[in-house]
Enzyme design. Sequence first.
Site, short mmCIF file in Angstrom:
data_model
loop_
_atom_site.label_atom_id
_atom_site.label_comp_id
_atom_site.label_asym_id
_atom_site.label_seq_id
_atom_site.Cartn_x
_atom_site.Cartn_y
_atom_site.Cartn_z
N GLU A 52 -5.52 24.67 38.32
CA GLU A 52 -4.29 24.55 37.52
C GLU A 52 -4.61 24.54 36.03
O GLU A 52 -3.89 25.14 35.24
CB GLU A 52 -3.50 23.30 37.91
CG GLU A 52 -2.83 23.38 39.27
CD GLU A 52 -1.80 24.50 39.34
OE1 GLU A 52 -1.36 24.99 38.30
OE2 GLU A 52 -1.45 24.89 40.48
N TYR A 135 4.01 20.20 33.65
CA TYR A 135 3.85 21.17 34.72
C TYR A 135 2.69 20.83 35.64
O TYR A 135 2.82 20.77 36.87
CB TYR A 135 3.64 22.60 34.17
CG TYR A 135 3.06 23.47 35.24
CD1 TYR A 135 3.86 23.95 36.26
CD2 TYR A 135 1.68 23.72 35.31
CE1 TYR A 135 3.33 24.67 37.32
CE2 TYR A 135 1.14 24.43 36.36
CZ TYR A 135 1.96 24.90 37.36
OH TYR A 135 1.44 25.58 38.41
N ASP A 153 6.70 26.55 36.10
CA ASP A 153 5.84 27.38 35.25
C ASP A 153 6.62 28.63 34.84
O ASP A 153 7.82 28.74 35.10
CB ASP A 153 4.56 27.76 36.01
CG ASP A 153 4.85 28.78 37.09
OD1 ASP A 153 5.98 28.78 37.62
OD2 ASP A 153 3.96 29.59 37.39
#
Length: 363
Positions: A52, A135, A153
């Site tokens: 991520e 996020y 996102d």
Amino acid sequence: MSSRAAAKTKPTDQQADRPARLLAWYDRHRRKLPWRAVAGERADPYCVWLSEIMLQQTTVRAVGPYFEKFVARWPDVTALGRAALDDVLRMWAGLGYYSRARNLHACAVAVLNDHGGVFPNTEDGLRALPGIGPYTAAAIAAIAFDRRTMPVDGNIERVVTRLYAIEAALPQAKPLIQEMAATLLGPSRAGDSAQALMDLGATICTPKKPACALCPLNDDCAARVRGDQETFPRKAPKKSGALRRGAAFVVTRGGELLVRSRPEKGLLGGMTEVPGSQWLAGQEDAAALAQAPELKGVARWHRKAGIVSHVFTHFPLELMVYTASVPPRTRAPEGMRWVPVATLDGEAFPNVMRKVIAHGLDL
DNA sequence: AATTCGTGGCG
DNA sequence: TCGCCAAGAAT
């Protein structure tokens, strides 16, 4: 079991049925990615976190090799937390947004020191760690810990703004998009729901020429009904930065190159560079910049023909390259050092510097 | 709230 | 070609 039942349910209520249709599509079309668990299994939090961070504003294609390199060298958060920051920066070189590498290391250290080497399993706990914003906290919480939350996102922004034909422009529309995105969460499998929307955005609901015919949500996509899918999401116009120019100095001492480290904060923070002038906008005659006080001792410079061009997110850059060769045992100026040309690949050079060096050394 | 953070691929 | 875009965060 819920997904199997849902797949056979007639979509009598389109709105309410969306989460199930999304998961059914995901079960058939999910992408196989290096950091993704086998279907039905919970992903490793370390791999989810690492991927991520790398995927922030970065394409899956670009991340792939870096993720593999990192996992091979540092197989868990403890190993990464014990690594030297310089090693992390060197491994990150080329991927961009270098503050991520610094925060990645800081986060691993924090997990090691403050959490016993185990990632927090809540959104708030994750959000408190370096480099983890709204996020990423939601993504890790959903994907690695099955928390019922929807990360938003760029992909999901696009899917959701089209689905609901949201007219408000980004970034002001973020709260509304977040709210509408949450309606796509079912009673379970939050991580799969999020990844489903991301896969959908990446492969079907693309920025240009979306393949709406293949979309599991096409029945009730508001933008598709109107026929202006590509105009979503609305975005406030962004101003482009002015061209900056500067000079870079490629100084060799036999088989060695003169380099220094950039300040830890700011552009290319902490990365290695060759010495150079400032990069200034509105500079008509770049040759005037070819003065470097620390390098006054160099006998003769050669202006390398051509220009090295590079584009950063917020401004384009043109660099002139000057080369010089100095005698053996010439001392490096204050704050600089010599590195063997043979090992340049292992240095923490950002790509713009690799361009400069390749140009100056005819590599 | 608006800027500042890289880099590569794509139409 | 060149602007847009990519699993955003920090300030």
